[in-house]
Design a protein around this motif. Structure first.
Motif, PDB file in Angstrom:
ATOM      1  N   GLY A 168       0.804  -1.216   0.000  1.00 12.36           N
ATOM      2  CA  GLY A 168       0.000   0.000   0.000  1.00 12.36           C
ATOM      3  C   GLY A 168       0.834   1.262   0.000  1.00 12.36           C
ATOM      4  O   GLY A 168       0.340   2.339  -0.350  1.00 12.36           O
ATOM      5  N   TYR A 169       2.112   1.144   0.387  1.00  9.30           N
ATOM      6  CA  TYR A 169       2.987   2.316   0.369  1.00  9.30           C
ATOM      7  C   TYR A 169       3.499   2.629  -1.019  1.00  9.30           C
ATOM      8  O   TYR A 169       4.078   3.686  -1.254  1.00  9.30           O
ATOM      9  N   PHE A 170       3.294   1.728  -1.973  1.00 12.74           N
ATOM     10  CA  PHE A 170       3.833   1.905  -3.310  1.00 12.74           C
ATOM     11  C   PHE A 170       2.697   1.950  -4.324  1.00 12.74           C
ATOM     12  O   PHE A 170       1.590   1.494  -4.077  1.00 12.74           O
ATOM     13  N   THR A 171       2.997   2.520  -5.489  1.00 15.30           N
ATOM     14  CA  THR A 171       2.034   2.533  -6.596  1.00 15.30           C
ATOM     15  C   THR A 171       2.182   1.218  -7.348  1.00 15.30           C
ATOM     16  O   THR A 171       3.062   1.055  -8.183  1.00 15.30           O
ATOM     17  N   THR A 172       1.342   0.249  -7.003  1.00 16.27           N
ATOM     18  CA  THR A 172       1.445  -1.082  -7.573  1.00 16.27           C
ATOM     19  C   THR A 172       0.116  -1.463  -8.179  1.00 16.27           C
ATOM     20  O   THR A 172      -0.902  -1.428  -7.493  1.00 16.27           O
ATOM     21  N   ASN A 173       0.115  -1.837  -9.458  1.00 13.78           N
ATOM     22  CA  ASN A 173      -1.166  -2.181 -10.066  1.00 13.78           C
ATOM     23  C   ASN A 173      -1.602  -3.571  -9.635  1.00 13.78           C
ATOM     24  O   ASN A 173      -0.856  -4.338  -9.038  1.00 13.78           O
ATOM     25  N   SER A 174      -2.847  -3.913  -9.952  1.00 10.10           N
ATOM     26  CA  SER A 174      -3.441  -5.144  -9.462  1.00 10.10           C
ATOM     27  C   SER A 174      -2.737  -6.380 -10.008  1.00 10.10           C
ATOM     28  O   SER A 174      -2.663  -7.409  -9.333  1.00 10.10           O
ATOM     29  N   LYS A 175      -2.215  -6.308 -11.247  1.00 15.13           N
ATOM     30  CA  LYS A 175      -1.559  -7.473 -11.829  1.00 15.13           C
ATOM     31  C   LYS A 175      -0.254  -7.787 -11.107  1.00 15.13           C
ATOM     32  O   LYS A 175       0.061  -8.957 -10.856  1.00 15.13           O
ATOM     33  N   THR A 176       0.511  -6.749 -10.742  1.00 13.11           N
ATOM     34  CA  THR A 176       1.751  -6.974  -9.997  1.00 13.11           C
ATOM     35  C   THR A 176       1.450  -7.574  -8.631  1.00 13.11           C
ATOM     36  O   THR A 176       2.119  -8.512  -8.184  1.00 13.11           O
ATOM     37  N   LYS A 177       0.433  -7.033  -7.951  1.00 16.26           N
ATOM     38  CA  LYS A 177       0.043  -7.592  -6.660  1.00 16.26           C
ATOM     39  C   LYS A 177      -0.397  -9.040  -6.818  1.00 16.26           C
ATOM     40  O   LYS A 177      -0.059  -9.898  -6.000  1.00 16.26           O
ATOM     41  N   GLY A 178      -1.147  -9.329  -7.881  1.00 16.85           N
ATOM     42  CA  GLY A 178      -1.611 -10.689  -8.108  1.00 16.85           C
ATOM     43  C   GLY A 178      -0.467 -11.664  -8.281  1.00 16.85           C
ATOM     44  O   GLY A 178      -0.520 -12.800  -7.790  1.00 16.85           O
ATOM     45  N   ARG A 179       0.588 -11.239  -8.971  1.00 14.50           N
ATOM     46  CA  ARG A 179       1.748 -12.107  -9.149  1.00 14.50           C
ATOM     47  C   ARG A 179       2.421 -12.403  -7.817  1.00 14.50           C
ATOM     48  O   ARG A 179       2.820 -13.545  -7.539  1.00 14.50           O
ATOM     49  N   ILE A 180       2.546 -11.365  -6.976  1.00  8.68           N
ATOM     50  CA  ILE A 180       3.185 -11.558  -5.664  1.00  8.68           C
ATOM     51  C   ILE A 180       2.357 -12.497  -4.803  1.00  8.68           C
ATOM     52  O   ILE A 180       2.871 -13.429  -4.178  1.00  8.68           O
ATOM     53  N   TYR A 181       1.048 -12.283  -4.757  1.00  3.82           N
ATOM     54  CA  TYR A 181       0.177 -13.140  -3.966  1.00  3.82           C
ATOM     55  C   TYR A 181       0.202 -14.580  -4.484  1.00  3.82           C
ATOM     56  O   TYR A 181       0.133 -15.526  -3.699  1.00  3.82           O
ATOM     57  N   THR A 182       0.288 -14.749  -5.792  1.00  5.36           N
ATOM     58  CA  THR A 182       0.320 -16.090  -6.361  1.00  5.36           C
ATOM     59  C   THR A 182       1.559 -16.851  -5.920  1.00  5.36           C
ATOM     60  O   THR A 182       1.486 -18.021  -5.540  1.00  5.36           O
ATOM     61  N   VAL A 183       2.716 -16.179  -5.940  1.00  6.22           N
ATOM     62  CA  VAL A 183       3.967 -16.822  -5.531  1.00  6.22           C
ATOM     63  C   VAL A 183       3.911 -17.207  -4.058  1.00  6.22           C
ATOM     64  O   VAL A 183       4.262 -18.336  -3.671  1.00  6.22           O
TER      65      VAL A 183
ATOM     66  N   ILE B  92      -1.461 -18.603 -12.024  1.00 10.21           N
ATOM     67  CA  ILE B  92      -0.196 -18.563 -12.767  1.00 10.21           C
ATOM     68  C   ILE B  92      -0.468 -18.320 -14.249  1.00 10.21           C
ATOM     69  O   ILE B  92       0.206 -17.510 -14.901  1.00 10.21           O
ATOM     70  N   ILE B  93      -1.477 -19.013 -14.794  1.00 14.47           N
ATOM     71  CA  ILE B  93      -1.836 -18.810 -16.197  1.00 14.47           C
ATOM     72  C   ILE B  93      -2.291 -17.381 -16.432  1.00 14.47           C
ATOM     73  O   ILE B  93      -1.910 -16.735 -17.415  1.00 14.47           O
ATOM     74  N   TYR B  94      -3.108 -16.851 -15.504  1.00 14.43           N
ATOM     75  CA  TYR B  94      -3.684 -15.519 -15.687  1.00 14.43           C
ATOM     76  C   TYR B  94      -2.649 -14.407 -15.515  1.00 14.43           C
ATOM     77  O   TYR B  94      -2.590 -13.476 -16.318  1.00 14.43           O
ATOM     78  N   TYR B  95      -1.809 -14.511 -14.467  1.00 15.00           N
ATOM     79  CA  TYR B  95      -0.909 -13.407 -14.135  1.00 15.00           C
ATOM     80  C   TYR B  95       0.455 -13.485 -14.824  1.00 15.00           C
ATOM     81  O   TYR B  95       1.132 -12.467 -14.966  1.00 15.00           O
ATOM     82  N   PHE B  96       0.875 -14.680 -15.249  1.00 19.43           N
ATOM     83  CA  PHE B  96       2.217 -14.827 -15.786  1.00 19.43           C
ATOM     84  C   PHE B  96       2.243 -15.179 -17.273  1.00 19.43           C
ATOM     85  O   PHE B  96       3.319 -15.247 -17.864  1.00 19.43           O
ATOM     86  N   THR B  97       1.093 -15.436 -17.874  1.00 16.64           N
ATOM     87  CA  THR B  97       1.037 -15.724 -19.304  1.00 16.64           C
ATOM     88  C   THR B  97      -0.085 -14.914 -19.938  1.00 16.64           C
ATOM     89  O   THR B  97      -0.829 -14.223 -19.247  1.00 16.64           O
ATOM     90  N   LYS B  98      -0.212 -15.022 -21.234  1.00 17.52           N
ATOM     91  CA  LYS B  98      -1.283 -14.357 -21.962  1.00 17.52           C
ATOM     92  C   LYS B  98      -2.361 -15.341 -22.406  1.00 17.52           C
ATOM     93  O   LYS B  98      -3.182 -15.038 -23.266  1.00 17.52           O
TER      94      LYS B  98
END
Length: 263
Positions: free
Chosen positions: A13-28, A71-77
């Motif tokens: 929340g302290y950084f400007t992070t879009n939802s896709k970047t957050k999703g990748r972190i949560y997925t890992v 993983i398919i959604y956040y890391f691939t097209k």
């Protein structure tokens, strides 16, 4: 695991992070927790606790399914035909429930009058350091009030690339956010733009240097001018590379439209 995810969400929340970047972190992070469940199931099986082990193993398989989808959604097209999340979203009401909550909040938007498009032209605004600081403060206030969209106009990657090809960048609040309050005042031959959450909190945001292709001083001698709209743009944005769209942060600025009538 939930504590870890909560801490990650708090610090992001302290950084400007879009939802896709957050999703990748949560997925890992979530993937690590899922494999821990498999370890627990194994320990229960070893100790002869077959029922508990089977239940935990079933939960592991269910969560593993969603981790693979993420993983398919956040890391691939790519997408998966076995994705049941749209059905779950529909069953739970999906985004419609969230939308209804936001629509229930009363937001008073400005009404500066209606003008014929043939009597409206764009204006060029120049902001000094103090005016830019005022603009940044206003953008922060609008974000805190959830007045600024962050969805890139619901545009897909290809549509975003087309806009980036024309403008060099696309903002997360595309095509811009109308200020709740705005005004234009003349001061010794200078047109000043003011804006804010409301009239009492309005600040000076910039000076109009051009009205269409006409310098402001010349426009004032030939036309009656009125401010038609002031739109905030900037902040979180996308730039394009050959392979993907990359996140960026642009300075906030305003786009204005000025209505005119011959004197």
């Amino acid at each position: 695991m939930l504590t870890v995810l909560d801490l990650i969400n708090h610090y992001l929340g302290y950084f400007t992070t879009n939802s896709k970047t957050k999703g990748r972190i949560y997925t890992v992070v979530g993937a690590g927790g899922v494999w821990y469940l498999l370890y627990l199931a194994y320990r229960f099986f070893v100790n002869g606790r077959w029922l508990r082990g089977a239940l935990i193993a079933a939960v592991f398989l269910l969560l593993l399914y969603f981790v693979i989808l993420n993983i398919i959604y956040y890391f691939t097209k790519h997408t998966s035909k076995w994705d049941v999340s749209p059905r779950i979203e529909k069953l739970l009401g999906g985004p419609h429930e969230e939308k209804s909550e936001r629509e229930s909040e009363t937001v008073i938007m400005p009404a500066n009058g209606l003008y014929s498009r043939q009597n409206v032209m764009s204006g060029t605004v120049v902001s000094d350091a103090q005016q830019q600081a005022n603009l940044d403060t206003l953008a922060l206030e609008m974000r805190q009030l959830d007045l600024i969209a962050n969805d890139y106009g619901h545009l897909g990657e290809q549509a975003q690339r087309q806009i980036i090809a024309q403008q060099g960048v696309i903002y997360a609040n595309h095509p811009g956010t109308l200020l709740p309050y705005f005004a234009m005042r003349e001061n010794n031959g200078t047109l000043q733009i003011f804006g804010g959450i409301n009239q009492l909190q309005a600040r000076e945001l910039g000076n109009v240097s051009m009205v269409g292709l006409t310098p402001t001083a010349q426009a004032l001698t030939n036309y009656r001018l009125a401010i038609a709209s002031v739109v905030l743009i900037g902040g979180p944005s996308h730039l394009a590379t050959r392979s993907e769209l990359v996140d960026d942060v642009q300075p906030y600025k305003i786009k204005i439209e000025i209505a005119y009538d011959h004197i």
